[in-house]
Design a protein around this motif. Sequence first.
Motif, PDB file in Angstrom:
ATOM      1  N   GLU A 185      -1.413  -1.091  -4.313  1.00 55.38           N
ATOM      2  CA  GLU A 185      -2.669  -0.367  -4.148  1.00 55.38           C
ATOM      3  C   GLU A 185      -2.351   1.030  -3.611  1.00 55.38           C
ATOM      4  O   GLU A 185      -1.680   1.166  -2.586  1.00 55.38           O
ATOM      5  CB  GLU A 185      -3.609  -1.083  -3.183  1.00 55.38           C
ATOM      6  CG  GLU A 185      -4.932  -0.365  -3.005  1.00 55.38           C
ATOM      7  CD  GLU A 185      -5.889  -1.090  -2.092  1.00 55.38           C
ATOM      8  OE1 GLU A 185      -6.892  -0.475  -1.680  1.00 55.38           O
ATOM      9  OE2 GLU A 185      -5.643  -2.274  -1.778  1.00 55.38           O
ATOM     10  N   ALA A 186      -2.829   2.045  -4.299  1.00 61.27           N
ATOM     11  CA  ALA A 186      -2.664   3.431  -3.849  1.00 61.27           C
ATOM     12  C   ALA A 186      -3.890   3.835  -3.045  1.00 61.27           C
ATOM     13  O   ALA A 186      -5.025   3.643  -3.493  1.00 61.27           O
ATOM     14  CB  ALA A 186      -2.485   4.363  -5.041  1.00 61.27           C
ATOM     15  N   VAL A 187      -3.655   4.384  -1.853  1.00 56.83           N
ATOM     16  CA  VAL A 187      -4.745   4.861  -1.007  1.00 56.83           C
ATOM     17  C   VAL A 187      -4.493   6.330  -0.683  1.00 56.83           C
ATOM     18  O   VAL A 187      -3.398   6.708  -0.278  1.00 56.83           O
ATOM     19  CB  VAL A 187      -4.881   4.023   0.278  1.00 56.83           C
ATOM     20  CG1 VAL A 187      -5.436   2.652  -0.048  1.00 56.83           C
ATOM     21  CG2 VAL A 187      -3.567   3.880   1.011  1.00 56.83           C
ATOM     22  N   PHE A 188      -5.496   7.150  -0.890  1.00 51.28           N
ATOM     23  CA  PHE A 188      -5.363   8.598  -0.732  1.00 51.28           C
ATOM     24  C   PHE A 188      -5.864   9.008   0.653  1.00 51.28           C
ATOM     25  O   PHE A 188      -6.890   9.663   0.795  1.00 51.28           O
ATOM     26  CB  PHE A 188      -6.125   9.306  -1.842  1.00 51.28           C
ATOM     27  CG  PHE A 188      -5.553   9.066  -3.214  1.00 51.28           C
ATOM     28  CD1 PHE A 188      -4.713  10.002  -3.800  1.00 51.28           C
ATOM     29  CD2 PHE A 188      -5.832   7.886  -3.906  1.00 51.28           C
ATOM     30  CE1 PHE A 188      -4.175   9.777  -5.065  1.00 51.28           C
ATOM     31  CE2 PHE A 188      -5.305   7.654  -5.162  1.00 51.28           C
ATOM     32  CZ  PHE A 188      -4.459   8.602  -5.741  1.00 51.28           C
ATOM     33  N   CYS A 189      -5.122   8.596   1.667  1.00 43.84           N
ATOM     34  CA  CYS A 189      -5.547   8.820   3.046  1.00 43.84           C
ATOM     35  C   CYS A 189      -4.384   9.259   3.933  1.00 43.84           C
ATOM     36  O   CYS A 189      -4.392   9.020   5.135  1.00 43.84           O
ATOM     37  CB  CYS A 189      -6.207   7.569   3.611  1.00 43.84           C
ATOM     38  SG  CYS A 189      -5.152   6.094   3.612  1.00 43.84           S
TER      39      CYS A 189
ATOM     40  N   TRP B 120       0.852  -1.193   0.000  1.00 41.15           N
ATOM     41  CA  TRP B 120       0.000   0.000   0.000  1.00 41.15           C
ATOM     42  C   TRP B 120       0.884   1.239   0.000  1.00 41.15           C
ATOM     43  O   TRP B 120       1.759   1.383   0.859  1.00 41.15           O
ATOM     44  CB  TRP B 120      -0.895   0.033   1.240  1.00 41.15           C
ATOM     45  CG  TRP B 120      -2.009  -0.957   1.218  1.00 41.15           C
ATOM     46  CD1 TRP B 120      -3.263  -0.784   0.708  1.00 41.15           C
ATOM     47  CD2 TRP B 120      -1.965  -2.301   1.718  1.00 41.15           C
ATOM     48  NE1 TRP B 120      -4.009  -1.934   0.858  1.00 41.15           N
ATOM     49  CE2 TRP B 120      -3.238  -2.877   1.475  1.00 41.15           C
ATOM     50  CE3 TRP B 120      -0.982  -3.072   2.340  1.00 41.15           C
ATOM     51  CZ2 TRP B 120      -3.546  -4.181   1.852  1.00 41.15           C
ATOM     52  CZ3 TRP B 120      -1.278  -4.372   2.706  1.00 41.15           C
ATOM     53  CH2 TRP B 120      -2.547  -4.915   2.463  1.00 41.15           C
TER      54      TRP B 120
ATOM     55  N   THR C 252      -8.382  -5.142   5.814  1.00 42.27           N
ATOM     56  CA  THR C 252      -9.239  -6.080   5.080  1.00 42.27           C
ATOM     57  C   THR C 252      -8.575  -7.437   4.880  1.00 42.27           C
ATOM     58  O   THR C 252      -9.266  -8.435   4.667  1.00 42.27           O
ATOM     59  CB  THR C 252      -9.612  -5.505   3.709  1.00 42.27           C
ATOM     60  OG1 THR C 252      -8.411  -5.187   2.988  1.00 42.27           O
ATOM     61  CG2 THR C 252     -10.450  -4.241   3.867  1.00 42.27           C
TER      62      THR C 252
ATOM     63  N   VAL D  95       0.658   5.179   0.589  1.00 41.10           N
ATOM     64  CA  VAL D  95      -0.279   6.091   1.234  1.00 41.10           C
ATOM     65  C   VAL D  95       0.009   7.507   0.757  1.00 41.10           C
ATOM     66  O   VAL D  95       1.058   8.085   1.071  1.00 41.10           O
ATOM     67  CB  VAL D  95      -0.169   6.001   2.763  1.00 41.10           C
ATOM     68  CG1 VAL D  95      -1.208   6.901   3.429  1.00 41.10           C
ATOM     69  CG2 VAL D  95      -0.346   4.557   3.232  1.00 41.10           C
TER      70      VAL D  95
ATOM     71  N   SER E 298      -0.031   8.807   8.601  1.00 37.90           N
ATOM     72  CA  SER E 298      -0.101   8.146   7.293  1.00 37.90           C
ATOM     73  C   SER E 298       0.047   6.634   7.438  1.00 37.90           C
ATOM     74  O   SER E 298      -0.695   5.865   6.799  1.00 37.90           O
ATOM     75  CB  SER E 298       0.987   8.697   6.368  1.00 37.90           C
ATOM     76  OG  SER E 298       0.730  10.045   6.023  1.00 37.90           O
TER      77      SER E 298
ATOM     78  N   ASN F 108      -3.117   5.197   8.949  1.00 34.31           N
ATOM     79  CA  ASN F 108      -4.177   5.129   7.942  1.00 34.31           C
ATOM     80  C   ASN F 108      -3.920   3.999   6.948  1.00 34.31           C
ATOM     81  O   ASN F 108      -4.852   3.346   6.471  1.00 34.31           O
ATOM     82  CB  ASN F 108      -4.301   6.462   7.216  1.00 34.31           C
ATOM     83  CG  ASN F 108      -4.830   7.566   8.115  1.00 34.31           C
ATOM     84  OD1 ASN F 108      -5.389   7.291   9.177  1.00 34.31           O
ATOM     85  ND2 ASN F 108      -4.655   8.809   7.702  1.00 34.31           N
ATOM     86  N   GLY F 109      -2.650   3.772   6.629  1.00 35.51           N
ATOM     87  CA  GLY F 109      -2.312   2.646   5.775  1.00 35.51           C
ATOM     88  C   GLY F 109      -2.634   1.317   6.430  1.00 35.51           C
ATOM     89  O   GLY F 109      -3.096   0.374   5.767  1.00 35.51           O
TER      90      GLY F 109
ATOM     91  N   ALA G 130      -6.198   0.622   6.007  1.00 35.58           N
ATOM     92  CA  ALA G 130      -6.485   0.129   4.654  1.00 35.58           C
ATOM     93  C   ALA G 130      -6.141  -1.346   4.526  1.00 35.58           C
ATOM     94  O   ALA G 130      -6.799  -2.082   3.792  1.00 35.58           O
ATOM     95  CB  ALA G 130      -5.700   0.947   3.628  1.00 35.58           C
TER      96      ALA G 130
END
Length: 236
Positions: free
Chosen positions: A74-78, A51, A96, A53, A86, A89-90, A93
Amino acid sequence: MSAHYAIVPAAGSGSRLGGEAPKQYQLLAGRPLLHHSLATLCDCRSIERVWVVLAPDDCWWRHYDWTSLGHKLEAVFCGGATRAESVANGLRAAATVALDDDWVLVHDAARPCLSPAMITALCDELADDAVGGLLAVPVADTLKRADSGQRVARSEPRDDLWQAQTPQMFRYGLLTRVLAEHPGGTDEASAVEAAGLRPRLVRGDASNLKVTFAGDLRLAAMILQAQAQAQARWGE
């Protein structure tokens, strides 16, 4: 067996490097700086997902083609205001798929010269460790403490001092808990230390430098070229 995942916080601006683009998107060997770290992590067989972030308002990511890095990424914009935010938040993500006993490798976007051998050394040495740890190198230079006038106040002993690098590798459950309880550290190991635990130091390599200033980009380019040449010779 525990799975291995990677998180790359890349929500900062890297203002000390200068330039119009954020540091993680400045070009190195023809690609964004960030690409090199992600490529090494995605290419590692033992790492199942990666991921990256990014800041919620990141407008640079979509300017580049990342498809060559494969399905793991996977790019997550959080991204948050700090590195710890950061990474936390990663971790959310990753909830899951990640279990508490799975390993998470957190790596700096600005360390583009990470090699597969470094990842292997870290994973192998920490495989049965109760806490986890990080790549680091012993301090080799003489250390000087400055006074308010930027003159030497005294020399500091360097015995037993190590310079922290990344990846830093800890169990998912532990890392999630300590970052929530101790969010003020400058790296993941700091949060683990604040929780009363002692991360293991795994000897890394000086080539795993962090790009901070413009001159570091030139040095990183030379390291990447040398790594590519060595890999080509090994493949012959």
